[in-house]
Design a protein around this motif. Structure first.
Motif, short mmCIF file in Angstrom:
data_model
loop_
_atom_site.label_atom_id
_atom_site.label_comp_id
_atom_site.label_asym_id
_atom_site.label_seq_id
_atom_site.Cartn_x
_atom_site.Cartn_y
_atom_site.Cartn_z
N UNK A 173 0.85 -1.18 0.00
CA UNK A 173 0.00 0.00 0.00
C UNK A 173 0.89 1.24 0.00
N UNK A 174 0.53 2.20 -0.85
CA UNK A 174 1.29 3.44 -0.95
C UNK A 174 0.41 4.59 -0.50
N UNK A 175 0.92 5.42 0.39
CA UNK A 175 0.25 6.68 0.73
C UNK A 175 1.11 7.79 0.14
N UNK A 176 0.46 8.72 -0.54
CA UNK A 176 1.22 9.74 -1.27
C UNK A 176 0.64 11.12 -0.99
N UNK A 177 1.54 12.06 -0.70
CA UNK A 177 1.17 13.47 -0.59
C UNK A 177 1.60 14.19 -1.86
N UNK A 178 0.85 15.22 -2.21
CA UNK A 178 1.23 16.05 -3.34
C UNK A 178 0.69 17.44 -3.11
N UNK A 179 0.96 18.33 -4.05
CA UNK A 179 0.43 19.68 -3.91
C UNK A 179 0.05 20.22 -5.28
N UNK A 180 -0.83 21.20 -5.25
CA UNK A 180 -1.29 21.84 -6.48
C UNK A 180 -1.65 23.29 -6.14
N UNK A 181 -1.30 24.19 -7.05
CA UNK A 181 -1.73 25.59 -6.87
C UNK A 181 -3.24 25.64 -7.10
N UNK A 182 -3.98 26.39 -6.27
CA UNK A 182 -5.45 26.36 -6.38
C UNK A 182 -5.99 26.56 -7.80
N UNK A 183 -5.44 27.47 -8.63
CA UNK A 183 -6.05 27.61 -9.97
C UNK A 183 -5.83 26.39 -10.86
#
Lengths: 301, 301
Positions: free
Chosen positions: A143-153
């Motif tokens: 099982x992989x848990x992954x965090x990421x990010x994105x600019x709101x627009x």
């Protein structure tokens, strides 16, 4: 449904719908269950956190005679594909392994070789994990848990498609069992480009087959669909049925306002000359489902 | 070790040490593998992100005749215990289930009842998850990924204990199989109070037994230990051996500068009159291991 029904009789979508009723949500959760990732607000408003888990099971997603490095790459890349489908960039993964005690050490070592390589290719850290034993003879689970990010627009949901919007897919569909299901590259650069240059009105990744996933996008967006099956680009020697139902394509399914499409598809061809982005139909009012779609991968039925 | 050795011959700590070599790390990862949680920097410097996964396997961590609501509570509370052990507060969980298709629907429904209750008690959201099938007859696996946060001055690592520091544990140890392993409350308020009022020089939660976990804290802190086994408060009818080795206590193991201890332990008794905080020895130079400790729970040997 009755509580004594088996999961096979319940089916995956119905199971998920029952389990996710009335779940407590934190104040910063913008989007909980129902999209490719959970979307969380940060104190700092310049980015949103994306949070996703996924798992691979021996005998379901891979066989034990497969090079474990390919299994490790698949495990991480599947999750990266979900972060990509929201327009995001992965940052840190945790790896949870449940393994039988009689497994040779070479197997998890090989798995981690694939995990490390896939992580480096997508600039993702592996910040830790957990190991547990399984009863003897039980199939390994990763099982992989992954965090990421994105600019709101640049955040793209699967629930914001609209009638008349063009349905498009990247790449070619079908026949993933020939190798693509292990060795695909998640469409990270492509999805980020679309999020910055379109953006798509909705997007998700194709993991269970277009026949399963397009109805999911349409249901989330409260639309129907008018799909032109002949227009779907297929892998060699694949029938239309296979392209719709094999699953594990890990391509992007995205929708676009029709006035955006001509310029966007021209710009795409310049940016990604080797990867087709193909219009395969339009979203419609919710009462149209043309053609009706069934099949695709259901985990339980 | 040879790659053809079984995981049973390798042992859990050696396996983890091999797997975590040369892992790529993201720029914002302050602490990767080796503590209760990964610790990540945020743009906003007022808090750190804690990130943890854990899993439960039928036949290892619970039996299928257990009320699935207790299993669900255990699954989430174990992970909350790890966030607590760093001084943090949990925020959002994702739930990954791998289940055989012949399982009745009542089982995951019951599991989620326990998950929901445990989440509400600790003000944690359940932001989504993933379901997968298992081959028929394979044991269910539940994996939890949990995010949390901690203010930087309240972060407590397991690697920062020092020789002469007092070793203390909360509660009573041993005999968890009688029920505590399912029905414990993670020491969230207690750990947060310690982080704000001590703070401890090091802390971790006791999941594999003091005989396994104290050497881990000492190794991470590059110290030895002088443990007074008679001073360990035990659950009723438990031997010292059981208190050291049964595991699944989910109590806090913390160390404190000796000059801090008298006032801190007095303040603790006022704050948590029903929960003992007991000094059980001191950290020492790394060449002292008194008594030598073996046993505790090893997942593979």
């Amino acid at each position: 449904m009755s509580p004594s029904d088996s999961l096979a009789a319940t089916g995956e979508d119905q199971l998920v719908s029952l389990l996710t009723q009335n779940l407590p949500q934190s104040a910063r959760t913008l989007h909980g269950p129902g999209d490719d990732c959970a979307v969380l607000q940060n104190h700092d408003s310049s980015s949103l956190t994306l949070f996703k888990t996924d798992c691979l099971v021996a005998g379901i997603h891979f066989t034990m005679d497969t090079d474990p490095a390919r299994v490790g790459a698949k495990a991480l890349n599947r999750t990266i594909s979900d972060i990509a489908a929201m327009g995001g960039q992965p940052s840190e993964a945790l790896v949870t392994l449940a393994l039988p005690p009689d497994l040779p050490l070479s197997w998890p070592l090989g798995l981690y070789k694939g995990l490390r390589n896939a992580a480096r290719r997508s600039h993702t850290g592996i910040a830790g994990g957990e190991t547990s034993s399984l009863p003897k003879g039980a199939p390994p689970v990763i099982s992989i848990a992954l965090l990421g990010s994105v600019a709101p627009p640049h955040l793209v949901l699967r629930s914001t498609g609209q009638p008349s919007h063009i349905i498009a897919v990247t790449g070619r569909l079908g026949g993933s069992l020939a190798g693509h299901h292990l060795d695909f590259k998640p469409r990270l650069a492509e999805a980020q480009w679309l999020a910055a240059h379109g953006p798509p009105s909705a997007m998700m990744d194709l993991s269970d087959g277009l026949a399963k996933d397009l109805p999911r996008l349409a249901a989330a967006s409260r639309t129907g669909w008018h799909l032109l099956p002949d227009s779907i680009r297929r892998h060699r020697r694949c029938s239309i049925h296979q392209a719709l139902s094999d699953g594990e394509d890990y391509e992007l399914l995205a929708t676009f306002p029709p006035d955006l499409w001509p310029d966007l598809s021209a710009a795409w061809r310049l940016q990604f000359p080797k990867v087709p982005l193909t219009a395969i139909g339009t979203l419609t009012n919710p009462d149209i489902k043309s053609p009706p779609l069934s099949g695709g991968w259901d985990h339980f039925s």
